[in-house]
Design an enzyme around this catalytic site. Structure first.
Site, PDB file in Angstrom:
ATOM      1  N   GLY A 149       0.839  -1.204   0.000  1.00  0.00           N
ATOM      2  CA  GLY A 149       0.000   0.000   0.000  1.00  0.00           C
ATOM      3  C   GLY A 149       0.870   1.250   0.000  1.00  0.00           C
ATOM      4  O   GLY A 149       1.860   1.313   0.725  1.00  0.00           O
TER       5      GLY A 149
ATOM      6  N   ARG B  36       0.974  -5.071  -5.105  1.00  0.00           N
ATOM      7  CA  ARG B  36       1.095  -6.215  -4.187  1.00  0.00           C
ATOM      8  C   ARG B  36       1.331  -7.410  -5.106  1.00  0.00           C
ATOM      9  O   ARG B  36       0.445  -7.802  -5.845  1.00  0.00           O
ATOM     10  CB  ARG B  36      -0.180  -6.398  -3.375  1.00  0.00           C
ATOM     11  CG  ARG B  36      -0.546  -5.172  -2.516  1.00  0.00           C
ATOM     12  CD  ARG B  36      -1.642  -5.517  -1.535  1.00  0.00           C
ATOM     13  NE  ARG B  36      -2.275  -4.348  -0.936  1.00  0.00           N
ATOM     14  CZ  ARG B  36      -1.794  -3.677   0.113  1.00  0.00           C
ATOM     15  NH1 ARG B  36      -0.655  -4.046   0.665  1.00  0.00           N
ATOM     16  NH2 ARG B  36      -2.448  -2.641   0.606  1.00  0.00           N
TER      17      ARG B  36
ATOM     18  N   ASP C  82       4.826  -4.622   6.043  1.00  0.00           N
ATOM     19  CA  ASP C  82       5.197  -6.004   6.398  1.00  0.00           C
ATOM     20  C   ASP C  82       5.280  -6.958   5.201  1.00  0.00           C
ATOM     21  O   ASP C  82       6.175  -7.795   5.147  1.00  0.00           O
ATOM     22  CB  ASP C  82       4.318  -6.564   7.527  1.00  0.00           C
ATOM     23  CG  ASP C  82       2.837  -6.472   7.230  1.00  0.00           C
ATOM     24  OD1 ASP C  82       2.479  -5.934   6.157  1.00  0.00           O
ATOM     25  OD2 ASP C  82       2.050  -6.935   8.069  1.00  0.00           O
TER      26      ASP C  82
ATOM     27  N   THR D 170       4.375   2.877   5.548  1.00  0.00           N
ATOM     28  CA  THR D 170       2.991   2.390   5.666  1.00  0.00           C
ATOM     29  C   THR D 170       2.222   3.310   6.606  1.00  0.00           C
ATOM     30  O   THR D 170       2.772   3.767   7.618  1.00  0.00           O
ATOM     31  CB  THR D 170       2.926   0.942   6.188  1.00  0.00           C
ATOM     32  OG1 THR D 170       1.572   0.659   6.601  1.00  0.00           O
ATOM     33  CG2 THR D 170       3.818   0.684   7.400  1.00  0.00           C
TER      34      THR D 170
ATOM     35  N   ASP E 211      -0.013   2.349   8.510  1.00  0.00           N
ATOM     36  CA  ASP E 211      -0.502   1.564   9.655  1.00  0.00           C
ATOM     37  C   ASP E 211       0.349   1.692  10.928  1.00  0.00           C
ATOM     38  O   ASP E 211      -0.124   1.392  12.017  1.00  0.00           O
ATOM     39  CB  ASP E 211      -0.592   0.077   9.282  1.00  0.00           C
ATOM     40  CG  ASP E 211      -1.540  -0.178   8.126  1.00  0.00           C
ATOM     41  OD1 ASP E 211      -2.416   0.674   7.878  1.00  0.00           O
ATOM     42  OD2 ASP E 211      -1.402  -1.219   7.463  1.00  0.00           O
TER      43      ASP E 211
ATOM     44  N   ASP F 141       2.560  -0.247  11.911  1.00  0.00           N
ATOM     45  CA  ASP F 141       2.572  -1.568  12.562  1.00  0.00           C
ATOM     46  C   ASP F 141       3.908  -2.295  12.412  1.00  0.00           C
ATOM     47  O   ASP F 141       3.938  -3.496  12.176  1.00  0.00           O
ATOM     48  CB  ASP F 141       1.431  -2.434  12.004  1.00  0.00           C
ATOM     49  CG  ASP F 141       1.524  -2.613  10.498  1.00  0.00           C
ATOM     50  OD1 ASP F 141       2.322  -1.906   9.859  1.00  0.00           O
ATOM     51  OD2 ASP F 141       0.801  -3.460   9.960  1.00  0.00           O
TER      52      ASP F 141
ATOM     53  N   ARG G  21      -5.373  -2.107   9.009  1.00  0.00           N
ATOM     54  CA  ARG G  21      -5.316  -3.578   8.873  1.00  0.00           C
ATOM     55  C   ARG G  21      -5.505  -4.232  10.236  1.00  0.00           C
ATOM     56  O   ARG G  21      -6.530  -3.992  10.856  1.00  0.00           O
ATOM     57  CB  ARG G  21      -3.999  -4.014   8.228  1.00  0.00           C
ATOM     58  CG  ARG G  21      -4.117  -5.366   7.525  1.00  0.00           C
ATOM     59  CD  ARG G  21      -2.802  -5.762   6.907  1.00  0.00           C
ATOM     60  NE  ARG G  21      -2.476  -4.962   5.761  1.00  0.00           N
ATOM     61  CZ  ARG G  21      -2.875  -5.230   4.530  1.00  0.00           C
ATOM     62  NH1 ARG G  21      -3.632  -6.261   4.293  1.00  0.00           N
ATOM     63  NH2 ARG G  21      -2.536  -4.459   3.526  1.00  0.00           N
TER      64      ARG G  21
HETATM   65  O1  F6P Z   1      -1.468  -1.249   4.756  1.00  0.00           O
HETATM   66  C1  F6P Z   1      -2.099  -0.077   4.377  1.00  0.00           C
HETATM   67  C2  F6P Z   1      -3.566  -0.291   4.173  1.00  0.00           C
HETATM   68  O2  F6P Z   1      -4.159   0.957   3.802  1.00  0.00           O
HETATM   69  C3  F6P Z   1      -4.325  -0.907   5.352  1.00  0.00           C
HETATM   70  O3  F6P Z   1      -4.600   0.046   6.358  1.00  0.00           O
HETATM   71  C4  F6P Z   1      -5.531  -1.464   4.664  1.00  0.00           C
HETATM   72  O4  F6P Z   1      -6.062  -2.554   5.399  1.00  0.00           O
HETATM   73  C5  F6P Z   1      -4.996  -1.935   3.342  1.00  0.00           C
HETATM   74  O5  F6P Z   1      -3.794  -1.210   3.119  1.00  0.00           O
HETATM   75  C6  F6P Z   1      -5.912  -1.724   2.168  1.00  0.00           C
HETATM   76  O6  F6P Z   1      -5.312  -2.261   1.037  1.00  0.00           O
HETATM   77  P1  F6P Z   1      -5.826  -2.027  -0.445  1.00  0.00           P
HETATM   78  O7  F6P Z   1      -5.478  -0.613  -0.843  1.00  0.00           O
HETATM   79  O8  F6P Z   1      -5.076  -3.014  -1.251  1.00  0.00           O
HETATM   80  O9  F6P Z   1      -7.293  -2.221  -0.438  1.00  0.00           O
END
Ligand code: F6P
Length: 324
Positions: free
Chosen positions: A11, A72, A103, A126, A128, A130, A172
């Site tokens: 992300g 991803r 991660d 990120t 997050d 985390d 997340r």
């Molecule tokens: O890791 C960053 C994040 O925005 C999380 O907070 C969220 O769960 C996820 O990515 C959403 O991913 P995507 O943009 O692939 O829907």
């Protein structure tokens, strides 16, 4: 080391561009070549590379997103995918890699260092927050400021209409975005996976809380076991028919926008530290900042030890005291 490859993966996060800029400028400063890799590990597998210079990173420190684009990559999770990536690195004379992400990115980077003994240093990018081994990740500060700006606006309309709002934020599995932004907006309750208040706990809190408040804001982390803000809304509508309830899921606005000054400066200092770390022989590590000190943490530690990061009983008590 003569040629460093740089990529962003997973992300996106505000401040990734500032990190790329710092990596490129530091590499040039130390007389190294820099190769930009597009779309994260996907571009690595397909040899989507270009030479970067001072000008390729001009005027980007203030921009959200990532000029290198991101993805991803499912292919990189396979051994064949990683073999192809390693082959591309060798063919293009790239002898070290800087990866910017979270991660998932570091899980891939860990495999690259262990399976091929290839030098990789990671930058925590990120929203997050985390990751262990850094007080803050690049993008987190901007994201929580985006959340509080949005929720302040929700508070205005909630107050005018005497409404209760349930606002879902990203993160997340982590409740860190919810916790800080919830404190920052004066939320009446904050639901995070680390505390697991449960809908029953929320109902009890609302039932015992002040009745004279005209607006109420409940912040729900997307990873909380209640299963999202709409679920919470359904239960509350049933238990408190007297409340006028609305649900708002903030979504991807939390990932965009200009990075805050804190994120730009963090990204800049970590970007330079990553290049200096590689030169000094660091590999298989994430560079982070803890108590204003630069530290290097092995990838497998950075991604698996976030249990109680920042979410201490003292923080939870603070929320309880302030939300009365
Ligand atoms: O890791 C960053 C994040 O925005 C999380 O907070 C969220 O769960 C996820 O990515 C959403 O991913 P995507 O943009 O692939 O829907």
């Amino acid at each position: 080391i003569r040629n460093i490859g740089v990529l962003t993966s997973g992300g996106d996060a505000p401040g990734m561009n500032a990190a790329i800029r710092a990596v490129v400028r530091a590499a040039i400063y130390y007389d190294l070549k820099v190769t930009g890799i597009l779309r994260g590990y996907e571009g690595l597998i397909h040899g989507d590379f270009f030479d970067m210079d001072r000008k390729s990173v001009a005027n980007i420190i203030q921009r959200g997103g990532t000029i290198l684009k991101t993805a991803r990559s499912d292919a990189f999770r396979t051994k064949e995918g990683r073999d192809a990536a390693y082959k591309q690195l060798k063919e293009h004379d790239i002898d070290a890699l800087i990866v910017i992400g979270g991660d998932g990115t570091f899980t891939g980077a860990h495999l690259l260092t262990t399976e091929y003994n290839f030098p990789v240093v990671g930058l925590p990018g990120t929203i997050d927050n985390d990751l262990e081994g850094t007080d803050f990740t690049i993008g987190y500060d901007t994201a929580i400021n985006t959340v509080i700006n949005a929720v302040d606006k929700i508070r205005d309309t909630a107050e005018s209409h005497d409404r209760l709002f349930i606002v879902e934020v990203m993160g997340r599995d982590s409740g860190l975005i919810a916790l800080r932004s919830g404190i920052g907006v004066g939320a009446e309750a904050i639901m995070i996976p680390e505390a697991n208040m449960g809908v029953e706990g929320l109902v009890t809190r609302l039932a015992s809380g002040r009745k004279d408040k005209s607006s109420k804001i409940i912040i729900v982390a997307e990873g909380d076991e209640v299963g999202g803000a709409f679920n919470v809304g359904e239960v509350l509508k049933e238990k408190f028919p007297q409340y006028d309830i609305r649900v708002s899921v903030l979504g991807h606005i939390q990932r965009g926008g200009k990075p805050s000054c804190m994120d730009r400066v963090l990204a800049s200092s970590l970007g330079v530290a990553a290049v200096e770390g590689l030169i000094a022989g660091q590999s298989g590590v994430m560079v982070g900042q803890v108590n204003r000190e630069i530290i290097f943490t092995p990838f497998d530690h950075a991604i698996k030890h976030i249990d109680a990061k920042e979410i201490t009983p003292a923080w939870l008590k603070l929320v309880e005291i302030l939300s009365l």
